[in-house]
Design a protein around this motif. Structure first.
Motif, PDB file in Angstrom:
ATOM      1  N   ARG A  70      -3.259  30.007  15.639  1.00  0.00           N
ATOM      2  CA  ARG A  70      -4.240  29.181  14.941  1.00  0.00           C
ATOM      3  C   ARG A  70      -5.159  30.054  14.076  1.00  0.00           C
ATOM      4  O   ARG A  70      -5.542  31.150  14.466  1.00  0.00           O
ATOM      5  N   TYR A  71      -5.516  29.509  12.922  1.00  0.00           N
ATOM      6  CA  TYR A  71      -6.439  30.217  12.031  1.00  0.00           C
ATOM      7  C   TYR A  71      -7.808  30.323  12.683  1.00  0.00           C
ATOM      8  O   TYR A  71      -8.173  29.520  13.541  1.00  0.00           O
ATOM      9  N   ASN A  74     -10.524  33.276   9.027  1.00  0.00           N
ATOM     10  CA  ASN A  74      -9.841  33.241   7.737  1.00  0.00           C
ATOM     11  C   ASN A  74      -8.750  32.180   7.783  1.00  0.00           C
ATOM     12  O   ASN A  74      -8.253  31.828   8.848  1.00  0.00           O
ATOM     13  N   LEU A  75      -8.385  31.687   6.620  1.00  0.00           N
ATOM     14  CA  LEU A  75      -7.406  30.600   6.556  1.00  0.00           C
ATOM     15  C   LEU A  75      -5.984  31.171   6.521  1.00  0.00           C
ATOM     16  O   LEU A  75      -5.277  31.059   5.528  1.00  0.00           O
ATOM     17  N   ARG A  76      -5.585  31.794   7.605  1.00  0.00           N
ATOM     18  CA  ARG A  76      -4.241  32.342   7.745  1.00  0.00           C
ATOM     19  C   ARG A  76      -3.686  31.880   9.089  1.00  0.00           C
ATOM     20  O   ARG A  76      -4.343  32.024  10.113  1.00  0.00           O
ATOM     21  N   GLY A  77      -2.487  31.326   9.071  1.00  0.00           N
ATOM     22  CA  GLY A  77      -1.878  30.899  10.314  1.00  0.00           C
ATOM     23  C   GLY A  77      -1.797  29.396  10.444  1.00  0.00           C
ATOM     24  O   GLY A  77      -1.723  28.658   9.454  1.00  0.00           O
ATOM     25  N   GLN A 126      -2.646  38.664   7.856  1.00  0.00           N
ATOM     26  CA  GLN A 126      -1.720  37.585   8.158  1.00  0.00           C
ATOM     27  C   GLN A 126      -1.199  37.670   9.590  1.00  0.00           C
ATOM     28  O   GLN A 126      -0.895  38.749  10.082  1.00  0.00           O
TER      29      GLN A 126
END
Length: 317
Positions: A70-71, A74-77, A126
């Motif tokens: 889950r992110y 930061n907006l990764r995942g 990432q």
């Protein structure tokens, strides 16, 4: 109102006449509908199928396993089901969260941008699922899509009256975002419930590969909604808010939405190809030379993106 299907193969060949034909068709599409369907893009069908397969495998995992990716800050995942709500949109606030889940992949920031944007939504590093085939398929697809996007950028540069490479300087360090989306079936969908609520895209160019389930719709000038056709292995292209701003309204950022199917899951692969984070958002006729790694002034693409993402997603530390 129809979404034109355009063969863009001439953009990758030494074919000036073919290039002009593609340019004219894209110009007509994106100054009117704001959408087009691209064929002849050169992405091998097997490469696209591999990404869809990787996506389906990931979403078939138990929720607790997906939540491991889950992110956070930061907006990764992984973005779980019903956790994004379009609170800030050009079309007003959505009443309910999007009934979809997604996995977001961002580039590692260039060293010259890393410190400046470290605490932003696009900062960090990432995360990848343990499925090695997932990362391989996604990386290959992103590399191939970057080639397609670069060609499309150059074509739009000509549409703006610039040289082929007139926009290259703003994409020297692009901000590509890949989003693997899953829209579960929704048998009893309410009128104000969407897989993706009505919105316009934040950035420059959006390329969508979609399965044959359908559900992507565009808003017409009269306020009605119509379906975007599904064509196997084609790419749906739409222009976003930055292109609309750069072109001073010439290219439209068209409102669109996704409706969940009542019986089937829908999968799509979104590739958002956007300019360098410190690029100014203003009509290109008044744009200065692209700025360096100094402190950004108001209305950079990165600041615009950060504002929109922070408004619509709940980040954690």
């Amino acid at each position: 109102m129809l979404v034109p299907v355009i063969d863009i193969s001439a953009l990758f060949e030494d074919d000036p006449e073919g290039w002009e034909v593609v340019e004219d068709k894209l110009y007509e599409a994106h100054t009117t509908v704001g959408f087009s369907i691209l064929t002849g893009h050169g992405i091998p069908p097997r490469m696209m199928n591999d990404v869809f397969a990787a996506s389906a495998r990931f979403y078939a995992l138990p929720l607790e396993q997906k939540l491991a990716y889950r992110y956070g800050a930061n907006l990764r995942g992984y973005l779980p089901l019903n956790t994004s709500t379009l609170i800030r949109s050009t079309l007003g606030s959505a009443r309910k969260p999007n009934h979809s889940e997604s996995f977001i992949v961002l580039d590692e920031l260039d060293e010259g941008l890393r410190e400046q944007w470290a605490r932003s939504a696009v900062g960090g590093h990432q995360v990848w699922p343990r499925d090695a085939k997932f990362e391989i398929a996604v990386r290959r697809y992103r590399a191939a899509m970057s080639r397609v996007a670069h060609a499309v950028v150059r074509c739009f540069s000509c549409m703006l009256g610039l040289q082929h490479d007139g926009l290259d300087r703003y994409f020297a360090r692009p901000n590509p975002i890949l989003r693997l989306l899953h829209y579960p079936a929704l048998p009893n969908r309410e009128a104000d419930q969407f897989g993706s609520a009505p919105h316009t895209d934040y950035g420059c160019f959006t390329f969508i590969a979609q399965d044959n389930v359908g559900g992507l719709q565009i808003k017409a000038a009269d306020g009605s909604w119509f379906d975007v056709p599904t064509i196997e292995h084609a790419l749906v292209l739409n222009t976003g808010q930055i292109m609309e701003a750069w072109s001073d309204g010439l290219f439209t950022a068209t409102p669109h939405r996704v409706l969940n199917h009542r019986e089937q899951s829908r999968y799509s692969i979104g590739f958002f190809y956007d300019c360098e984070l410190n690029t100014r958002v203003m009509p290109l006729t008044s744009m200065p030379e692209p700025r360096c790694d100094c402190t950004p002034q108001p209305k950079t693409y990165g600041e615009h993106l950060e504002t929109m993402l922070r408004a619509n997603y709940s980040f954690t530390n």
